[in-house]
Write an enzyme that holds these catalytic residues in place. Structure first.
Site, PDB file in Angstrom:
ATOM      1  N   LYS A 246       1.268  -0.890   0.117  1.00  0.00           N
ATOM      2  CA  LYS A 246      -0.102   0.267  -0.043  1.00  0.00           C
ATOM      3  C   LYS A 246       0.682   1.209  -0.307  1.00  0.00           C
ATOM      4  CE  LYS A 246      -3.981   2.397   2.233  1.00  0.00           C
ATOM      5  NZ  LYS A 246      -5.664   2.029   3.365  1.00  0.00           N
ATOM      6  N   GLU A 334     -19.148  -5.995  11.384  1.00  0.00           N
ATOM      7  CA  GLU A 334     -19.897  -4.877  12.458  1.00  0.00           C
ATOM      8  C   GLU A 334     -20.317  -6.299  12.657  1.00  0.00           C
ATOM      9  OE1 GLU A 334     -18.142  -2.279   8.985  1.00  0.00           O
ATOM     10  OE2 GLU A 334     -19.418  -4.867   9.485  1.00  0.00           O
ATOM     11  N   ARG A 362     -25.089  -1.994   8.501  1.00  0.00           N
ATOM     12  CA  ARG A 362     -24.533  -2.995   8.258  1.00  0.00           C
ATOM     13  C   ARG A 362     -24.910  -4.750   9.456  1.00  0.00           C
ATOM     14  NH1 ARG A 362     -20.003  -3.381   4.184  1.00  0.00           N
ATOM     15  NH2 ARG A 362     -19.324  -5.390   5.473  1.00  0.00           N
TER      16      ARG A 362
END
Length: 589
Positions: A246, A334, A362
């Site tokens: 990244k 979640e 969610r």
């Protein structure tokens, strides 16, 4: 100087190049992304990490006929630039500009709208099954998923299904060991061992019936192209494991991957962040939460903190640093976070479950079934409530008041400022008979001297901020500061009263009766959807007690609000300072 990228406006142009040209395209594409994001801001590290993969995908596959789905979409800037949006990329995340995420109505190359994680495999599988049913056996279906996203339950549900189909689906795992914060959990350890060649157990993806290949170097464009060309000829579900870094190509972004996920403005040559002097500014609400939970947890050993993959964004990182054994990053999960909190609450712990408002959507069933139905005193802290700005429709936290207000047993509180947030956190950990949702916005508060001694807040009690004679304005949460500013600066303010209701549930009915008996005209203001929200609760109160006062409900209209600055979007929705001032003047005319 003429560049290769200047001649590439679509993947068709890219495919005209020889493979030997592709490293130069990658170099130019990285520089283009860095050049724009350095001044216009946005998500940087994720897109830099997949430059070679992005080029290879569009070079090998016949997009948009072959269907490419990006999970989350933070990493799709290169994709956008190569798919007919290079000339408008500078409008990225700006009002009326292109979205920061793939979006179906923006381009035929954006096959599926994303913004929340772990949806790509399900979507791509749905497309692949559709192709099979329509007798199209040559179309390719590719899902690009990060290692943080693939650990989510929804991704595993989709792989579990895909593995028993004979669909033409390719899952590409972009493995860089980080989402926004570093990846966590047993799957991360497994992938780390695979990379090292020390994994002793069977391959988990082969066990799910995928043709597995890799891991390969995601920055070796020739290797990526060669493997994609091979996989193109393989039938059935396939899985390619790609290792990337990244922030690749900008040293600071590689070294500080959390900071450079979305770094703000920076020097495109050195990578140094543009310095900001914030010492004279009020704190961010997230930092008030972070410092306060540490302060409370040091005095109350039953307090635990939970976040689904947002320790930095929520500032639970403060507690993870100081009291790591009682602070949990559960990854992008979640549903698990909410039920984990419920389980902890059954054993007498006091869980603070910090979830972005948009992401709690969610876990709606878990809020109802696992927490509220059992009346477990979980403390939900909903960060990024209201309009969040440039992340746009996928991230606005505008539905929470409406989707939570209908749930029995649930207390709902929205602090006007930092002191109120501290006090409700203090009050909640003293012990409540019900679960509570505390929702607060992205960004900074309004108080410099915010670290006051704790005070207990009476549940269901509103506050009169200013008396008035003709109009009552009822506000909930930080949007109330907009009305405070208006009334402080305008001569008509003595005619307008303001009440900070604090609680959407339970409402302060004693105070509401006083208001409805005193004022003919009442205005409600919220930074949530009008339909089913705070104003609707006041309207229901008026109907229940047969009040016939004039009631005006101001908030987010019944449509999805796109991206722009928070100020621009408040203006669009009629709840900015200018819009509300004009509205109040019109009522007094």
């Amino acid at each position: 100087m003429t560049t290769l990228l200047s001649h590439i406006n679509s993947p068709k142009d890219l495919r005209k190049l020889s493979k030997e040209d592709l490293p130069k395209v990658a170099q130019e594409l990285r520089a283009f992304i860095i050049d724009i994001v350095a001044t216009k801001e946005g998500h940087l590290g994720a897109s830099l990490g997949v430059v070679e993969l992005t080029i290879a995908l569009h070079y090998v596959f016949d997009t948009p006929n072959d269907l490419l789905v990006w999970d989350v979409g933070h990493q799709a800037y290169g994709h956008k630039i190569l798919t007919e949006r290079k000339d408008v990329f500078h409008t990225n995340r700006r009002r009326n500009g292109i979205s920061g995420f793939p979006k179906r109505d923006e381009s035929e190359y954006d096959t599926f709208g994303v913004g929340h994680s772990s949806t790509a495999i399900s979507a791509a599988l749905g497309m692949a099954i559709a192709s099979k049913l329509q007798q199209d056996f040559t179309k390719q279906h590719i899902a690009v998923v990060g290692d943080a996203s693939i650990a989510s339950g929804m991704a595993f549900e989709a792989m579990n299904h895909a593995g028993v189909t004979d669909t033409n689906i390719l899952i590409i795992l972009n493995d860089n060991a980080i989402g926004i914060d570093p990846s966590v959990g047993a799957l991360k350890l497994y992938l780390t061992n695979v990379k090292k060649g020390t994994q002793k157990q069977d391959n988990i993806f082969e066990a799910l019936n995928f043709e597995y290949s890799g891991p390969i170097d995601g920055h070796d464009i020739f290797a990526v192209v060669a493997e994609l060309e091979r996989l193109k000829t393989v039938k059935g579900p396939k899985f390619l494991h790609v290792i990337t870094t990244k922030g690749k190509g900008l040293q600071q972004a590689e070294d500080n991957q959390v900071t450079y996920h979305a770094p703000g403005k920076f020097d495109k040559v050195t990578g140094e962040l543009t310095p900001k002097n914030t010492s004279h500014l009020p704190p961010k609400f997230q930092d008030v939460f972070g410092h306060t939970i540490v302060e409370l947890a040091k005095e109350n050993e039953k307090i635990v903190g939970i976040t689904p993959a947002m320790p930095t964004g929520s500032s639970l990182k403060f507690m993870m640093d100081e009291i790591p054994e009682r602070a949990f990053d559960v990854g992008i999960a979640e549903q698990h976070a909410v039920t984990l909190a419920a389980g902890m609450a059954t054993q007498g712990l006091i869980p603070f479950c910090n979830v972005y408002s948009t992401f709690l959507q969610r876990a709606y069933d878990q809020v109802i079934h696992d927490v509220a139905l059992q009346n477990l005193p979980v403390i939900f802290c909903l960060d990024r409530a209201g309009l969040v700005g440039q992340d746009g429709a996928t991230h606005h936290g505008v539905f929470d008041l409406a989707y939570l207000r209908c749930v029995p047993n649930l207390i709902i509180f929205a602090p006007l400022h930092e002191v109120a947030l501290r006090n409700i956190m203090y009050t909640a950990q003293l012990g409540l008979k019900h679960p509570i949702a505390i929702r607060y916005p992205r960004g900074r508060g309004v108080l410099l001297d915010w670290k006051q001694p704790f005070e207990h807040i009476q549940i269901g009690k509103g506050i009169c901020i200013q008396e008035g004679t003709e109009i009552a304005v009822l506000t909930i949460g930080a949007i109330g500061n907009t009305i405070i500013n208006i009334l402080q600066e305008n001569s008509f303010s003595t005619k307008v009263a303001q009440y900070d209701m604090q609680f959407v549930k339970p409402l302060d009915e004693t105070l509401l009766h006083q208001i409805f008996e005193k004022f003919e005209t009442i205005v409600t203001v919220e930074d949530g959807v009008i339909t089913g929200g705070f104003g609707s609760a006041i309207a229901e109160f008026a109907s229940q007690y047969t009040y016939t006062n004039r009631l005006h409900i101001k908030g987010i209209p019944d449509r999805f609000i796109e991206h722009g600055t928070v100020e621009e979007l408040h203006e669009e929705c009629g709840i900015s300072e200018n819009a509300m001032k004009a509205f109040l003047i019109s009522l007094l005319a």
